[in-house]
Design a protein around this motif. Structure first.
Motif, short mmCIF file in Angstrom:
data_model
loop_
_atom_site.label_atom_id
_atom_site.label_comp_id
_atom_site.label_asym_id
_atom_site.label_seq_id
_atom_site.Cartn_x
_atom_site.Cartn_y
_atom_site.Cartn_z
N PRO A 69 16.71 4.03 13.35
CA PRO A 69 15.52 4.89 12.85
C PRO A 69 14.26 4.00 12.48
CG PRO A 69 17.20 5.13 11.22
CD PRO A 69 17.90 4.41 12.29
N ASN A 70 13.33 4.70 12.69
CA ASN A 70 11.94 3.62 12.05
C ASN A 70 12.00 4.42 10.59
OD1 ASN A 70 10.73 6.16 11.57
ND2 ASN A 70 9.97 6.20 13.86
N PRO A 71 11.22 3.40 9.84
CA PRO A 71 11.01 3.73 8.31
C PRO A 71 11.04 5.19 8.14
CG PRO A 71 9.85 1.64 8.98
CD PRO A 71 10.11 2.48 10.31
N LEU A 72 10.22 5.90 8.73
CA LEU A 72 9.81 7.15 8.29
C LEU A 72 11.01 8.29 8.83
CD1 LEU A 72 5.99 7.47 9.39
CD2 LEU A 72 6.99 7.22 7.30
N GLY A 73 11.74 7.67 9.63
CA GLY A 73 12.72 8.75 10.02
C GLY A 73 12.56 9.63 11.18
N THR A 74 11.22 9.45 11.92
CA THR A 74 10.80 10.35 12.81
C THR A 74 11.19 9.83 14.14
OG1 THR A 74 8.73 8.94 12.68
CG2 THR A 74 8.67 10.83 11.52
N GLY A 75 11.66 8.65 14.49
CA GLY A 75 12.16 8.26 15.90
C GLY A 75 13.02 6.92 15.79
N CYS A 76 13.49 6.65 17.08
CA CYS A 76 14.51 5.55 16.92
C CYS A 76 13.64 4.40 17.82
CB CYS A 76 15.90 5.83 17.62
SG CYS A 76 16.49 7.41 17.08
N ALA A 114 15.30 11.48 9.16
CA ALA A 114 15.19 12.03 8.03
C ALA A 114 16.26 13.24 7.70
CB ALA A 114 13.68 12.61 7.92
N ASN A 115 16.73 13.04 6.31
CA ASN A 115 17.75 14.00 5.92
C ASN A 115 19.14 13.59 6.68
OD1 ASN A 115 16.19 14.75 3.98
ND2 ASN A 115 15.16 16.42 5.65
N GLN A 116 19.18 12.51 7.47
CA GLN A 116 20.37 12.26 8.34
C GLN A 116 20.33 13.36 9.55
OE1 GLN A 116 22.63 9.61 7.73
NE2 GLN A 116 20.69 9.26 6.38
N SER A 117 19.42 13.92 9.91
CA SER A 117 19.37 14.80 11.17
C SER A 117 19.26 13.76 12.46
CB SER A 117 17.93 15.72 10.96
OG SER A 117 16.88 14.91 11.10
#
Length: 305
Positions: A69-76, A114-117
């Motif tokens: 994941p990227n730092p924001l958890g919005t993508g890989c 984010a949130n492990q989703s």
């Protein structure tokens, strides 16, 4: 799921409703893999499917590809090692063009956002795009009523001896080169098989040995239009091809094979043979003239140097 070119023997058992190829990684040329699969599937009435590996020959230090994941958890973001995203995309597209009933990759579809989703990785995006393409196609008139991209038209049948056990000159599963059945040295007919396949798919034997991924997909000067058949193929299947190439020395089932080839030629089919490839197989109306020639040959292609 085959890793070398032996699907006919599995399909012949009658135990399988689907036969498949694993591609990329340290495995052989993809186009020829499906040439083998198509020939076996048409003879034994199976479906085909495929899976492209996210790893390469150098699994471990240079693979498989991983996605984080990227730092924001919005993508890989996927690593550069393993099979490139470009090759994975092309191999998946090719499976669809060949009519594969299932397609995909063995891992790496998502990463933890984010949130492990779960968030789709670039690998997952490729597979989702393939599914969306299939879902958008019209429903077919084939027996299963599935969505269809169309039919892959094949004009050339390449017949090999049933017991040839042909494998690429070098591959992942042997440290020796020029071997059939894993450990038997190539004979003259096997070099002829290799030269013929190299003519149809130039450089196919380079698959997996180079970091630039050459050899997995090659140029097709005669079109991507060859199916591999073994000499036990029935006459009705041979007659579906306007052109039949005998790609190795025929040694077994000689009377049966001779009768099938005689029928093929008598029905208007074009039969191409090399001196010695028919062996003692008699084909009515076909005479093979031989000439004594000498000269140096390239060790890899067996072509005149």
């Amino acid at each position: 799921l085959n890793s070398l070119w032996y699907p006919h023997y599995f399909a012949k058992t009658g135990l399988y409703s689907m036969i498949a190829a694993e591609t990329a990684q340290g495995l052989p040329n993809d186009q020829l893999f499906y040439s083998w699969l198509r020939g076996a599937a048409k003879q034994f009435g199976t479906q085909i499917w495929g899976q492209a590996s996210i790893g390469n020959r150098w699994w471990g230090s240079e693979g498989p590809k991983t996605c984080a994941p990227n730092p924001l958890g919005t993508g890989c973001t996927c690593s550069h090692n393993g099979t490139s995203l470009s090759l994975l995309r092309r191999l998946m597209w090719q499976q669809l063009l060949y009519g594969a009933k299932m397609f995909g990759f063995e891992n790496g579809w998502t990463c933890a956002g984010a949130n492990q989703s779960a968030v789709l990785s670039p690998i997952g995006v490729i597979q989702k795009a393939g599914k969306a393409l299939v879902d958008g196609l019209p429903r077919g008139l084939n027996s299963d009523g599935g969505n269809v991209l169309g039919s892959h038209v094949v004009q050339i049948g390449v017949m090999l001896e049933f017991f040839s056990g042909f494998a690429p000159p070098r591959h992942l599963y042997s440290s020796d080169i020029f071997r059939v059945w894993g450990n038997l040295p190539y004979e003259a007919g096997d070099f002829w098989t290799h030269a013929l396949l190299d003519l149809l798919y130039p450089g196919y034997e380079r698959a997996s040995f180079y970091h630039n991924e050459e050899g997995f997909l090659t140029g097709t000067p005669f079109g991507d239009s060859a199916d591999i058949l073994l000499s036990d193929a029935p006459g009705w299947l041979l007659n579906r091809y306007p052109v039949l190439l005998v790609g190795s020395q025929l040694r077994s089932m000689r009377a049966e094979v001779g009768a099938k080839l005689t029928e093929f030629v008598g029905s208007g089919g074009v039969l191409l043979v090399a001196a010695g490839s028919l062996g003692s197989v008699a084909v009515a109306g076909v005479t093979v003239a031989t000439a004594n020639t000498t000269g140096a040959c390239n060790a890899l292609t067996n072509r005149p140097a």
